[in-house]
Scaffold this active site. Structure first.
Site, short mmCIF file in Angstrom:
data_model
loop_
_atom_site.label_atom_id
_atom_site.label_comp_id
_atom_site.label_asym_id
_atom_site.label_seq_id
_atom_site.Cartn_x
_atom_site.Cartn_y
_atom_site.Cartn_z
N LYS A 95 0.82 -1.23 0.00
CA LYS A 95 0.00 0.00 0.00
C LYS A 95 0.84 1.26 0.00
CE LYS A 95 -4.08 -2.23 2.05
NZ LYS A 95 -3.57 -3.50 2.58
N ARG A 96 1.92 1.24 -0.76
CA ARG A 96 2.78 2.40 -0.85
C ARG A 96 2.10 3.52 -1.62
NH1 ARG A 96 5.20 -0.20 2.99
NH2 ARG A 96 7.19 -1.22 2.52
#
Lengths: 275, 275
Positions: A95-96
């Site tokens: 989930k960067r």
């Protein structure tokens, strides 16, 4: 072979839409593993071996490794998956989300260091924060859209120009960001109506659907809302319910056998509503 | 001492609102460092020693370490900062965002493993994705609000109920999430009018302001838009313009001396408009 093709082949070969999430919480490990220096690898390997023929994907959650300085064990797990089960895609749940120059580094982390087939990313910073991942043409980029947690509504459900923000994300990805067919979306199982809305917007785009299992999403409603015309189109993720099935284990089962049983049951429960 | 108190003390002690961003790109390192196994640590240490008296905070960007399997060097840098410059807060730029159980792991990564005073987080998944960080009562949690990159407008500028999403974020954080005074916001320097809007919404809350320097934000407009009544309230971040000042270095300067000169110039340029 691209991520999307590999995923489609795994849906067919294993007759499964189940994604097994690898969220290794050492406090919940069986006692015989806990003191091993490679406990996380050993635990995940046992889960992988027990569930690989029931899964269309594995999804390691990087936070559990980062908290424990165990990136080397995540590397070993990804390496093991690639060599032993090359037909099953690995989705790195990271989930960067960051500006372009930094996103390039995160893409290297996911695709070069860990060799993941796909990675989850956050859309809040917009297209140029996602574009560097798309440079890796054979990999998948799975964008957060509608998440399964209670706070998901804080921003995702704000209404802009007559529709909620999460639908804007679905539309942006479907119409603008997915130029090379690499994208997917994360849409939680806890909101079947919204899953159906997203499916209408994005056509056959693959959806990663967490929230079944420990988070309580309804399998029938989820599958009926999210399936494509061909009865696929989803990676329905279960993590804790499979990994930590042992406390409810049947007589004679160890943790891996219990995990296998729950994985098979979940796969079958999903398959009952696919067509 | 809490992050907020430590930051306020550093503003005063160093008479500076400058945050030095540590984005170590090994391709841009001086030749004499490049082949050292601890090149990243050595480069960052030299930058830190050269700029510490001009800075109110240091902000390591974790992506650069993760891409190169160099988490151990990030640990060493955080450790060095804590021991050598205990009065200067460390903001880990991670922009994490995930559901509660996973966010707990990311909080451990930032606060326990790296010992950061504050961490940047992404608001897209809502309050329960931020709450686990707030359990660390002496640490700061800096929420993405309005980012300085071109794609920032894709979602942040959607208008919901008559105001853009980024203002909803500012209001949510100011009115609901910041119950214990631990929060800050990321607001890019490339949009001074929007920075001023956010300042009106959040009162004296600290703002992390990237976009000055290589990203081209205007220092005067930024400071006038974002300052508090006491002439502070911001960590104005510059990374590349300081770290890689050497190509434009003056005669006799090495990379660290060039970095020091640019840091001092930036600090002074900021200070010219604070009061």
């Amino acid at each position: 072979m691209t991520f999307i093709d590999k995923l489609a082949a795994a849906w067919t070969a294993n007759h499964s839409l189940l994604c097994v999430g690898l969220d290794p919480d050492t406090a919940k490990f069986p006692a015989q593993l806990r003191d091993r220096p490679d406990a996380i690898f050993a635990f995940c390997k046992a889960i992988i071996d027990a569930t690989a023929d029931a899964a269309c994907a594995f999804k390691p959650q990087i936070a559990y490794f980062a908290a424990l300085r165990a990136e080397d064990q995540l590397e070993a797990i990804c390496d093991y998956l690639r060599k032993t089960y090359p037909a099953i895609p690995v989705v790195l749940d990271a989930k960067r989300g960051d500006i372009g120059a930094t996103a390039e580094q995160y893409a290297r982390e996911a695709f070069e260091r860990y060799g993941a087939d796909a990675v989850t990313v956050n859309p809040y910073m917009g297209f140029d924060s996602v574009a560097p991942y798309l440079e890796w043409k054979d990999r998948g980029v799975i964008v957060l859209c509608r998440t399964s947690n209670p706070g998901g509504s804080d921003l995702q459900f704000l209404s802009a120009d007559g529709k909620p923000v999460y639908q804007h994300v679905a539309q942006l990805v479907a119409e603008k960001w997915n130029t090379s067919g690499q994208c997917g979306l994360v849409v939680g199982a806890t909101f079947p109506n919204e899953l159906a809305q997203v499916r209408r917007i994005v056509g056959d785009m693959p959806l990663l659907v967490p929230g079944v299992g420990a988070q309580g999403g309804d399998v029938e409603a989820t599958v009926k809302a999210g399936r494509t015309a061909s009865g696929a189109g989803m990676m329905i993720n279960s993590s804790r319910a499979i990994l930590y099935a042992k406390p409810d284990a049947q007589a004679g089962e160890d943790f891996a056998a219990a995990a296998r049983r729950v994985a098979m049951e979940t796969r079958d429960a999903i398959n009952a509503f696919r067509f």
